[in-house]
Write a protein that holds these residues in place. Structure first.
Motif, PDB file in Angstrom:
ATOM      1  N   THR A 105       2.282   4.786  -5.445  1.00 15.97           N
ATOM      2  CA  THR A 105       1.766   4.126  -4.240  1.00 15.97           C
ATOM      3  C   THR A 105       0.398   3.477  -4.390  1.00 15.97           C
ATOM      4  N   ASP A 134       2.343  -2.403  -0.151  1.00  8.91           N
ATOM      5  CA  ASP A 134       2.027  -2.215   1.265  1.00  8.91           C
ATOM      6  C   ASP A 134       2.871  -1.032   1.746  1.00  8.91           C
ATOM      7  N   ARG A 139       4.166   1.249   3.768  1.00 15.42           N
ATOM      8  CA  ARG A 139       4.461   1.576   5.168  1.00 15.42           C
ATOM      9  C   ARG A 139       5.871   1.066   5.429  1.00 15.42           C
ATOM     10  N   PRO A 140       6.592   1.666   6.368  1.00 11.07           N
ATOM     11  CA  PRO A 140       7.930   1.153   6.675  1.00 11.07           C
ATOM     12  C   PRO A 140       7.869  -0.330   7.033  1.00 11.07           C
ATOM     13  N   GLY A 184       6.790  -2.582   4.984  1.00  8.54           N
ATOM     14  CA  GLY A 184       5.813  -3.207   4.097  1.00  8.54           C
ATOM     15  C   GLY A 184       6.474  -3.652   2.795  1.00  8.54           C
ATOM     16  N   TYR A 241       9.625  -1.448   1.657  1.00  4.89           N
ATOM     17  CA  TYR A 241       9.689  -0.011   1.920  1.00  4.89           C
ATOM     18  C   TYR A 241      10.476   0.220   3.206  1.00  4.89           C
ATOM     19  N   GLU A 265      11.303   3.728   4.136  1.00  4.43           N
ATOM     20  CA  GLU A 265      10.882   5.025   4.649  1.00  4.43           C
ATOM     21  C   GLU A 265       9.735   5.548   3.800  1.00  4.43           C
ATOM     22  N   ILE A 266       8.716   6.065   4.469  1.00 10.95           N
ATOM     23  CA  ILE A 266       7.564   6.650   3.791  1.00 10.95           C
ATOM     24  C   ILE A 266       7.358   8.042   4.380  1.00 10.95           C
TER      25      ILE A 266
END
Length: 158
Positions: free
Chosen positions: A24, A48, A50-51, A53, A73, A75-76
């Motif tokens: 990350t 980036d 974040r969901p 991103g 992304y 899911e984080i």
């Protein structure tokens, strides 16, 4: 539409937070992402995290050859889980695309990483090539984490 999927499980002698940071943080990601024959300059990595991103990494080879990999992304849930795409699996056109799910679990002596990839527009041969590529990436990730662990021990000494 052809689909393929596989899972790779690796144990790393590093804390889960360190493995997550390698996925990350652009300066860490750049040190291991890609085949050995390429470099991945940190200033050519965008994460980036974040969901929704975007992530993007440009790999640079000999004589200026470049290839850019990218996705989004979905899911984080750090430091235990990342779900991201490569390409656009919802609208892949003619190209291969996939969804990768990364889970990081603490285990004795370090972290167990489970990497699951489900690909669309992907035949068995392409899936095996992708799997072989990730295995090389994860060898480099293990080397990066070992260097991080060594430098952490050195800097922690009085």
């Amino acid at each position: 539409m052809k689909t393929a999927e596989y899972e790779i499980v690796r144990d790393f002698a590093a804390q889960r937070e360190q493995v997550y940071a390698a996925w990350t943080r652009p300066e860490r990601f750049a040190r291991w992402f890609g085949p050995r024959m390429f470099t991945t300059p940190a200033d050519r990595v965008v994460l980036d995290v974040r969901p929704g991103g975007a992530w993007q990494a440009t790999l640079v080879g000999e004589e200026g050859f470049e290839v850019t990999l990218r996705g989004v992304y979905r899911e984080i849930a750090g430091p235990g889980r990342l779900v991201f795409t490569t390409g656009d699996p919802d609208s892949p056109g003619d190209g291969p695309a996939s969804v990768a799910t990364l889970t990081l679990e603490e285990c004795e002596g370090g972290t167990t990483m489970r990497f699951h990839q489900f690909g669309v527009n992907t035949d068995a041969e392409h899936a095996e090539q992708a799997r072989a590529g990730w295995l090389e990436f994860f060898d480099r990730l293990a080397e990066h984490l070992a260097v991080q662990a060594t430098s952490s021990k050195v800097s922690a000494r009085p």
